[in-house]
Design a protein around this motif. Structure first.
Motif, mmCIF file in Angstrom:
data_model
loop_
_atom_site.group_PDB
_atom_site.id
_atom_site.type_symbol
_atom_site.label_atom_id
_atom_site.label_comp_id
_atom_site.label_asym_id
_atom_site.label_seq_id
_atom_site.Cartn_x
_atom_site.Cartn_y
_atom_site.Cartn_z
ATOM 1 N N VAL A 21 0.803 29.901 12.195
ATOM 2 C CA VAL A 21 0.140 29.286 12.769
ATOM 3 C C VAL A 21 -0.643 29.273 14.203
ATOM 4 O O VAL A 21 -1.423 28.376 14.431
ATOM 5 N N ALA A 22 -1.165 30.486 13.990
ATOM 6 C CA ALA A 22 -1.726 30.522 15.405
ATOM 7 C C ALA A 22 -3.267 30.311 14.745
ATOM 8 O O ALA A 22 -4.120 30.207 15.149
ATOM 9 N N ARG A 23 -3.608 31.015 13.560
ATOM 10 C CA ARG A 23 -4.464 30.730 12.723
ATOM 11 C C ARG A 23 -5.203 29.245 12.665
ATOM 12 O O ARG A 23 -5.938 29.027 12.842
ATOM 13 N N LEU A 113 -10.504 22.305 8.061
ATOM 14 C CA LEU A 113 -9.851 23.236 8.188
ATOM 15 C C LEU A 113 -9.614 24.114 6.816
ATOM 16 O O LEU A 113 -8.622 24.091 5.665
ATOM 17 N N HIS A 114 -10.917 25.269 6.355
ATOM 18 C CA HIS A 114 -10.480 25.731 5.599
ATOM 19 C C HIS A 114 -9.439 27.025 5.936
ATOM 20 O O HIS A 114 -8.594 27.321 4.369
ATOM 21 N N PHE A 115 -8.710 27.085 6.659
ATOM 22 C CA PHE A 115 -7.924 28.495 6.448
ATOM 23 C C PHE A 115 -6.536 27.841 6.238
ATOM 24 O O PHE A 115 -5.841 28.447 5.537
ATOM 25 N N ALA A 116 -6.316 26.685 6.425
ATOM 26 C CA ALA A 116 -5.272 25.922 5.915
ATOM 27 C C ALA A 116 -5.240 25.959 4.773
ATOM 28 O O ALA A 116 -3.980 25.199 3.867
ATOM 29 N N ARG A 117 -6.466 25.400 4.137
ATOM 30 C CA ARG A 117 -6.199 25.153 2.569
ATOM 31 C C ARG A 117 -7.270 25.669 1.472
ATOM 32 O O ARG A 117 -6.288 26.421 0.477
#
Length: 142
Positions: A21-23, A113-117
């Motif tokens: 969540v934080a990232r 939003l790369h981190f989420a994918r």
């Protein structure tokens, strides 16, 4: 014997969820800033890109005061990203809806939003389905 809620595995899962969540939040804020938006403005624009929504309902989804949403909509409207229009179901109610530029901005924001994918892309479809179903179960949604 530790209780079910304080056993080491549960604590580790809670910590990992907090880290994810934080990232995600950090990346979301950075992505919003590249579009000269605050995180709250970006979240509202993202919600509106899904469907035009009454401001009261936006406030409920974001768990904030309606007056905060009014200010956010005012700023997005002044930038030409959102417009207010009568709700077709009840013309006394105003809904906020993205303009074409607002939809385009929301799309570019989502795509950045790369981190989420990217980590999800490393999971198999079966693993992603299981993760989705477990998250929905945790949230109590069907």
């Amino acid at each position: 014997m530790p209780t079910r809620h304080t056993d080491p595995l549960t604590l580790e899962v809670v910590e990992l969820i907090g880290t994810v969540v934080a990232r995600y939040h950090d990346e979301y804020e950075e992505a919003a800033a590249t579009h000269a938006l605050t995180g709250a403005q970006a979240r509202v624009l993202g919600l509106l890109a899904l469907e035009p929504t009454p401001m009261r309902k936006i406030a409920e989804k974001l768990k904030c005061e309606p007056s905060n949403v009014t200010g956010i909509i005012d700023r997005l409207e002044s930038r030409g990203l959102v417009e207010r229009r009568p709700d077709p179901a009840d013309r006394r109610v105003k809904v906020a809806a993205p303009t074409n530029e607002g939809r385009d901005t929301a799309r570019r924001l989502r795509e950045s939003l790369h981190f989420a994918r990217e980590p999800l892309g490393e999971l198999t479809e079966t693993e992603r389905t299981l993760l989705r179903d477990l998250l929905k179960r945790m949230l109590g949604t069907p």
